[in-house]
Scaffold this motif. Sequence first.
Motif, mmCIF file in Angstrom:
data_model
loop_
_atom_site.group_PDB
_atom_site.id
_atom_site.type_symbol
_atom_site.label_atom_id
_atom_site.label_comp_id
_atom_site.label_asym_id
_atom_site.label_seq_id
_atom_site.Cartn_x
_atom_site.Cartn_y
_atom_site.Cartn_z
ATOM 1 N N TYR A 100 0.086 0.442 -5.110
ATOM 2 C CA TYR A 100 -0.423 1.738 -5.560
ATOM 3 C C TYR A 100 -0.084 2.020 -7.019
ATOM 4 N N ASP A 101 0.775 1.199 -7.616
ATOM 5 C CA ASP A 101 1.266 1.472 -8.970
ATOM 6 C C ASP A 101 0.850 0.414 -9.986
ATOM 7 N N TYR B 26 -4.356 -1.062 1.676
ATOM 8 C CA TYR B 26 -5.693 -0.488 1.759
ATOM 9 C C TYR B 26 -5.704 0.816 2.557
ATOM 10 N N TYR B 27 -4.533 1.322 2.917
ATOM 11 C CA TYR B 27 -4.465 2.511 3.772
ATOM 12 C C TYR B 27 -5.081 3.718 3.074
ATOM 13 N N ARG B 28 -4.778 3.885 1.805
ATOM 14 C CA ARG B 28 -5.391 4.937 0.999
ATOM 15 C C ARG B 28 -6.156 4.304 -0.157
ATOM 16 N N HIS C 161 4.706 -6.213 0.539
ATOM 17 C CA HIS C 161 4.232 -4.985 1.172
ATOM 18 C C HIS C 161 2.808 -5.244 1.646
ATOM 19 N N SER C 162 2.543 -4.975 2.922
ATOM 20 C CA SER C 162 1.185 -5.148 3.439
ATOM 21 C C SER C 162 0.880 -4.017 4.415
ATOM 22 N N ARG C 163 -0.119 -3.214 4.059
ATOM 23 C CA ARG C 163 -0.520 -2.111 4.939
ATOM 24 C C ARG C 163 -2.036 -2.044 5.016
ATOM 25 N N SER C 164 -2.543 -2.155 6.230
ATOM 26 C CA SER C 164 -3.994 -2.140 6.459
ATOM 27 C C SER C 164 -4.689 -3.220 5.643
#
Length: 256
Positions: A59-60, A92-94, A123-126
């Motif tokens: 995200y950064d 990819y969550y947001r 880090h892995s989300r969605s």
Amino acid sequence: MIDTHAHLDMLRSEEDLKESVEKLDCIITIGCDKEEIFKAVDIANRYSNVYASVGYHPYDVKGLTDRDIDILEKLAEENKKVVAIGETGLDYYRDITPKKLQWEFFEKQLQLAKKLNLPVIIHSRSANEDTVKILQQHAPFPASGILHCFGGDIPMMEKCVELGFYISFAGNITYPKADSLRAVLKETPLDKLLLETDSPFLSPQKKRGKPNKPSYIFYTLEFASSLLGLTPQELEEITDKNASRLFSIPVRKTVV
């Protein structure tokens, strides 16, 4: 006990920070944006049992350039307390950062970790399918790494273990609806298992609703050990040994 993933600069107070350092044998504090990487190194240099990982969260990565990767490299080379690169990865969550940009800087940080022969914290989300795809493309990873706060399924865990990665679980394994995560935990090889808090996020169920802190890792340890048919002391020894091996750090035992 070793907390392999905490954001110490985000704790509520200096008192929480001191309590955490005093109660745990070792903490890996994570810097994951352009400001936090320096905060993480500063905290690590203040305490003998704190080490740092530096990287850029997906995200950064907006506005980053190759110079920012050079800064990571310089921080790691000039500070012995830096023991890993990350957290880096895909989220990819947001819809905050374009996927193409996430991929670009994920790959750059993987390459840097390999260049420096340091573990990489993922880090892995969605985004589990793409995460595995990129890791497979960049394998092997001689210094290994961690799938932190693991949120995938058993097949993903098995693929990551096959690549040599460790699998780390946080306080969310204690949540009532986390049956799928608990199923993965039960199947994870003990020599690849780690525990973390991801504080101040994801407080374990007994402290849910409050900001998390590293000292709460003992709730997760107790829960996980019961699930695995081990005593808390046995599981602590296993995960501490794994963390010490991965990060090449000594473990001093704290008497609380």
